[in-house]
Design a protein around this motif. Structure first.
Motif, PDB file in Angstrom:
ATOM      1  N   MET A   1      -6.840   0.620   1.711  1.00  0.00           N
ATOM      2  CA  MET A   1      -5.802   1.498   2.263  1.00  0.00           C
ATOM      3  C   MET A   1      -5.481   2.620   1.275  1.00  0.00           C
ATOM      4  O   MET A   1      -5.389   3.788   1.659  1.00  0.00           O
ATOM      5  CB  MET A   1      -4.540   0.700   2.597  1.00  0.00           C
ATOM      6  N   ILE A   2      -5.320   2.266   0.026  1.00  0.00           N
ATOM      7  CA  ILE A   2      -5.003   3.265  -0.993  1.00  0.00           C
ATOM      8  C   ILE A   2      -6.222   4.142  -1.277  1.00  0.00           C
ATOM      9  O   ILE A   2      -6.133   5.368  -1.313  1.00  0.00           O
ATOM     10  CB  ILE A   2      -4.508   2.591  -2.287  1.00  0.00           C
TER      11      ILE A   2
ATOM     12  N   VAL B   1      -5.529  -3.811   0.738  1.00  0.00           N
ATOM     13  CA  VAL B   1      -4.602  -2.833   0.173  1.00  0.00           C
ATOM     14  C   VAL B   1      -5.372  -1.804  -0.650  1.00  0.00           C
ATOM     15  O   VAL B   1      -5.089  -0.606  -0.587  1.00  0.00           O
ATOM     16  CB  VAL B   1      -3.500  -3.536  -0.661  1.00  0.00           C
TER      17      VAL B   1
ATOM     18  N   ALA C   1       0.840  -1.204   0.000  1.00  0.00           N
ATOM     19  CA  ALA C   1       0.000   0.000   0.000  1.00  0.00           C
ATOM     20  C   ALA C   1       0.873   1.251   0.000  1.00  0.00           C
ATOM     21  O   ALA C   1       0.603   2.204  -0.738  1.00  0.00           O
ATOM     22  CB  ALA C   1      -0.943  -0.003   1.196  1.00  0.00           C
TER      23      ALA C   1
ATOM     24  N   HIS D   1       0.519   3.768  -3.109  1.00  0.00           N
ATOM     25  CA  HIS D   1      -0.601   4.649  -2.761  1.00  0.00           C
ATOM     26  C   HIS D   1      -0.670   5.941  -3.584  1.00  0.00           C
ATOM     27  O   HIS D   1      -1.751   6.386  -3.939  1.00  0.00           O
ATOM     28  CB  HIS D   1      -0.630   4.932  -1.255  1.00  0.00           C
TER      29      HIS D   1
ATOM     30  N   ILE E   1      -4.544   1.619  -7.299  1.00  0.00           N
ATOM     31  CA  ILE E   1      -5.130   0.394  -6.724  1.00  0.00           C
ATOM     32  C   ILE E   1      -4.962  -0.768  -7.696  1.00  0.00           C
ATOM     33  O   ILE E   1      -4.581  -1.877  -7.294  1.00  0.00           O
ATOM     34  CB  ILE E   1      -6.614   0.610  -6.362  1.00  0.00           C
TER      35      ILE E   1
END
Length: 179
Positions: A100-101, A97, A57, A61, A78
């Motif tokens: 998170m991004i 992930v 991530a 990101h 992503i």
């Protein structure tokens, strides 16, 4: 502060597309990585359980922001992270992930699925980009991280890219923000 072989592998693949932005993006990635790990520990978690997710991530990101200098970069970042995880045989980490991004620019605290990862990651970005106080990252850690991973004009790069993006698409000036 230790480097992550996984982060270095990912960033190594994108060194040429990052061009002159490589050192500033690498610094941001590593500061985010270390701040996120600290915030997870502070909340009673163990970042070693989610090491791969945190590293991937962090590496991806803002990747498409830095390589393409576009403001609509979250979906492509992503996708790139998901493809990387699939290539590692870790596709099961892609949803976490991706969150998170996808939510690291959320303006309010994140409290949905994978909040134990998403919220520390979101807060880590606030600390690194805007030096927001009071989110749980002590000044001593910030100083240590900035010494190990210099800022190299990262904030100026972000401000210039945001301004140019807003001028190019004034009807959609900040598409990466989430409510």
């Amino acid at each position: 502060m230790e480097d992550s072989p996984l982060i270095d592998e990912v960033l190594g693949r994108y060194r040429k597309p990052l061009g002159p932005h490589y050192p500033r993006y690498r610094g941001h990635v590593y500061r985010m990585y270390h701040y996120t790990r600290h915030l997870i520990v502070r909340s009673g978690g163990d970042p070693r359980q989610d090491e791969t997710a945190i590293a991937v991530a962090a590496a991806f990101h803002d990747l498409r922001f830095a390589t393409d200098q576009t403001l609509d970069y979250l979906p492509p970042s992503i996708d790139a992270a998901s493809e990387h995880l699939e290539s590692m045989g870790l596709g099961d980490l892609a949803p976490a992930v991706g969150r998170m991004i996808g939510f690291h620019h959320k303006l309010t605290p994140y409290r949905a699925e994978d909040a134990h990862l998403v919220e520390p990651f979101r807060r880590a970005d606030l600390v690194d980009l805007f030096a927001v106080p009071g989110v749980g990252v002590p000044f001593s850690l910030r100083r240590e991280a900035q010494s190990a991973y210099p800022v190299c004009g990262f904030r100026g790069f972000v401000c210039r890219t945001l301004l140019l993006g807003a001028l190019r698409q004034p009807w959609r000036p900040l598409p990466m923000l989430r409510w």
